[in-house]
Scaffold this motif. Structure first.
Motif, PDB file in Angstrom:
ATOM      1  N   UNK A 147       0.848  -1.185   0.000  1.00 54.42           N
ATOM      2  CA  UNK A 147       0.000   0.000   0.000  1.00 54.42           C
ATOM      3  C   UNK A 147       0.891   1.245   0.000  1.00 54.42           C
ATOM      4  N   UNK A 148       1.043   1.873  -1.185  1.00 58.31           N
ATOM      5  CA  UNK A 148       1.965   2.995  -1.307  1.00 58.31           C
ATOM      6  C   UNK A 148       1.539   3.906  -2.460  1.00 58.31           C
ATOM      7  N   UNK A 182      -1.675   5.651  -6.902  1.00 61.19           N
ATOM      8  CA  UNK A 182      -1.922   4.938  -5.649  1.00 61.19           C
ATOM      9  C   UNK A 182      -1.941   3.435  -5.906  1.00 61.19           C
ATOM     10  N   UNK A 183      -1.181   2.707  -5.123  1.00 61.42           N
ATOM     11  CA  UNK A 183      -1.182   1.247  -5.185  1.00 61.42           C
ATOM     12  C   UNK A 183      -1.635   0.717  -3.829  1.00 61.42           C
ATOM     13  N   UNK A 188      -1.570  14.311  -3.016  1.00 62.15           N
ATOM     14  CA  UNK A 188      -0.538  13.742  -2.144  1.00 62.15           C
ATOM     15  C   UNK A 188      -1.019  13.722  -0.698  1.00 62.15           C
ATOM     16  N   UNK A 189      -1.705  14.786  -0.296  1.00 67.68           N
ATOM     17  CA  UNK A 189      -2.246  14.848   1.065  1.00 67.68           C
ATOM     18  C   UNK A 189      -3.292  13.762   1.278  1.00 67.68           C
ATOM     19  N   UNK A 190      -4.128  13.532   0.253  1.00 71.87           N
ATOM     20  CA  UNK A 190      -5.134  12.464   0.345  1.00 71.87           C
ATOM     21  C   UNK A 190      -4.451  11.113   0.522  1.00 71.87           C
ATOM     22  N   UNK A 191      -3.393  10.875  -0.268  1.00 69.09           N
ATOM     23  CA  UNK A 191      -2.671   9.603  -0.188  1.00 69.09           C
ATOM     24  C   UNK A 191      -2.080   9.395   1.204  1.00 69.09           C
ATOM     25  N   UNK A 192      -1.511  10.446   1.777  1.00 70.23           N
ATOM     26  CA  UNK A 192      -0.918  10.337   3.110  1.00 70.23           C
ATOM     27  C   UNK A 192      -1.992  10.132   4.174  1.00 70.23           C
ATOM     28  N   UNK A 200      -4.661   8.523   3.815  1.00 73.46           N
ATOM     29  CA  UNK A 200      -5.106   7.135   3.714  1.00 73.46           C
ATOM     30  C   UNK A 200      -4.114   6.173   4.365  1.00 73.46           C
ATOM     31  N   UNK A 201      -2.965   6.706   4.780  1.00 73.52           N
ATOM     32  CA  UNK A 201      -1.968   5.876   5.424  1.00 73.52           C
ATOM     33  C   UNK A 201      -1.046   5.162   4.459  1.00 73.52           C
ATOM     34  N   UNK A 202      -1.011   5.605   3.206  1.00 81.00           N
ATOM     35  CA  UNK A 202      -0.145   4.967   2.217  1.00 81.00           C
ATOM     36  C   UNK A 202       1.298   5.438   2.384  1.00 81.00           C
ATOM     37  N   UNK A 203       2.232   4.569   2.129  1.00 83.04           N
ATOM     38  CA  UNK A 203       3.648   4.906   2.230  1.00 83.04           C
ATOM     39  C   UNK A 203       4.108   5.656   0.981  1.00 83.04           C
ATOM     40  N   UNK A 204       5.098   6.503   1.167  1.00 78.15           N
ATOM     41  CA  UNK A 204       5.683   7.256   0.054  1.00 78.15           C
ATOM     42  C   UNK A 204       6.678   6.353  -0.670  1.00 78.15           C
ATOM     43  N   UNK A 205       6.319   5.964  -1.890  1.00 81.79           N
ATOM     44  CA  UNK A 205       7.171   5.077  -2.672  1.00 81.79           C
ATOM     45  C   UNK A 205       8.169   5.805  -3.546  1.00 81.79           C
TER      46      UNK A 205
END
Length: 331
Positions: free
Chosen positions: A3-4, A16-17, A60-64, A66-71
């Motif tokens: 999840x990243x 987003x993955x 990017x803020x939405x992705x963070x 969601x708890x996704x890691x920065x790949x």
């Protein structure tokens, strides 16, 4: 790492993955945020941002959130010219798809309407009343189905017309029609050069903050206020603006080359005079009179009687030198 999120430098998109189970476990609000900022790509099996660099702040803020890691990043940044070429190739493929769909919908519409079209001239078929017998009801039901199909045929024709319009717009992009408009290119150059000046100013200011930190001093802005940002934050801003600066410089160069390919800007202060009657591309067939010259723009007044103010004074406007199509009459 399952999840990243990553930034694809080639497309400028944020991707987003995450596992399907992770997505299904999201709240309705989080799902709404994903769907409003990303589109699911079946080809990659991932969510791709609707916007692209440099407008990736909120995705990017939405992705963070969601708890996704920065790949990190993948791919290489394309020059503006390469991006435009990629855009045109993509538009060409879209035009072909839309043309195929338009033809398919048109043919389907003809097939749906064929049974009724074949009955033209058969007055009995259209005028025969409903007969309450087994054969009569069967005939009526068949005729109703044929008319229903005939109506659906119009829906297919409307669909075909829609796809045709989509194909025409995509084809215009694929052919680079905008780049053949000198005035359009000049506006893009002006926008790029304005952005270049602002970015250079920001980079210079933040580089000063960085130099102060490296000397062990507290950086201050031009108002004398202390800057509380960390060194890492300042460096990220400089890197971001430097990338944007490179893109804007490439944009300016690209549109300058497009103008040169069309023969350059034909008119300037050197071959125009106050009082000249000219045509400008913005108003087809409209003749205006030059009032005065500026560094980049011409101030003109309309010559038509209906283009006047309440006191009879001609209305005025401004246009770039690149918008002048021809001189109708010299002063």
């Amino acid at each position: 790492m399952t999840n990243y999120f990553i930034v694809n430098k080639t497309t400028g998109k944020l991707i987003l993955h995450f596992e399907k189970e992770t997505y299904l476990a999201l709240s309705d609000e989080d799902k709404r945020k994903v769907k409003s900022n990303f589109l699911f790509s079946r080809k990659t099996g991932a969510w791709v941002s609707r916007c692209k660099f440099p407008n990736l702040g909120y995705p990017t803020r939405v992705a963070k959130d969601l708890g996704l890691e920065d790949g990190g990043v993948e791919g290489e940044t394309l020059s503006f010219e390469a991006q435009q070429k990629r855009k045109m190739e993509k538009a060409e493929r879209r035009a072909e798809r839309m043309e195929y769909k338009a033809e398919k919908a048109y043919q389907h519409g003809k097939e749906l309407q064929k049974p009724i079209d074949d009955m033209h001239g058969d007055i009995a078929f259209f005028t025969q009343p409903n007969i309450n017998t087994s054969a009569g009801r069967a005939f009526t039901n068949q005729r109703n189905r044929m008319f229903a199909a005939w109506e659906k045929g119009f829906d297919e024709f409307r669909k075909s017309a829609y796809y045709t319009e989509c194909a025409e717009r995509a084809r215009a992009t694929a052919n680079g029609n905008d780049t053949k408009d000198i005035a359009f290119c000049q506006r893009r150059i002006d926008e790029a050069e304005s952005s270049i000046r602002k970015l250079q100013k920001n980079i210079k200011e933040y580089q000063g903050y960085l130099d102060a930190i490296n000397k062990g001093e507290t950086p201050k802005n031009h108002y004398g206020w202390e800057i509380k940002s960390s060194k890492e934050s300042i460096e990220r801003n400089i890197d971001h603006w430097s990338e944007m600066l490179e893109l804007e410089i490439g944009k300016s160069i690209y549109y300058h080359e497009c103008i040169e390919a069309q023969g350059g800007i034909m008119f300037s202060k050197d071959n125009l005079h106050k009082g000249d009657l000219i045509k400008i591309n913005r108003y087809r067939g409209c003749i205006v009179r030059i009032v005065r010259f500026g560094k980049k723009n011409i101030t003109f007044e309309f010559t038509e009687k209906h283009m006047t103010l309440a006191d009879g004074t001609p209305m005025q406007g401004k246009c770039a030198y690149a918008e002048v199509a021809e001189v109708v009459k010299s002063a």
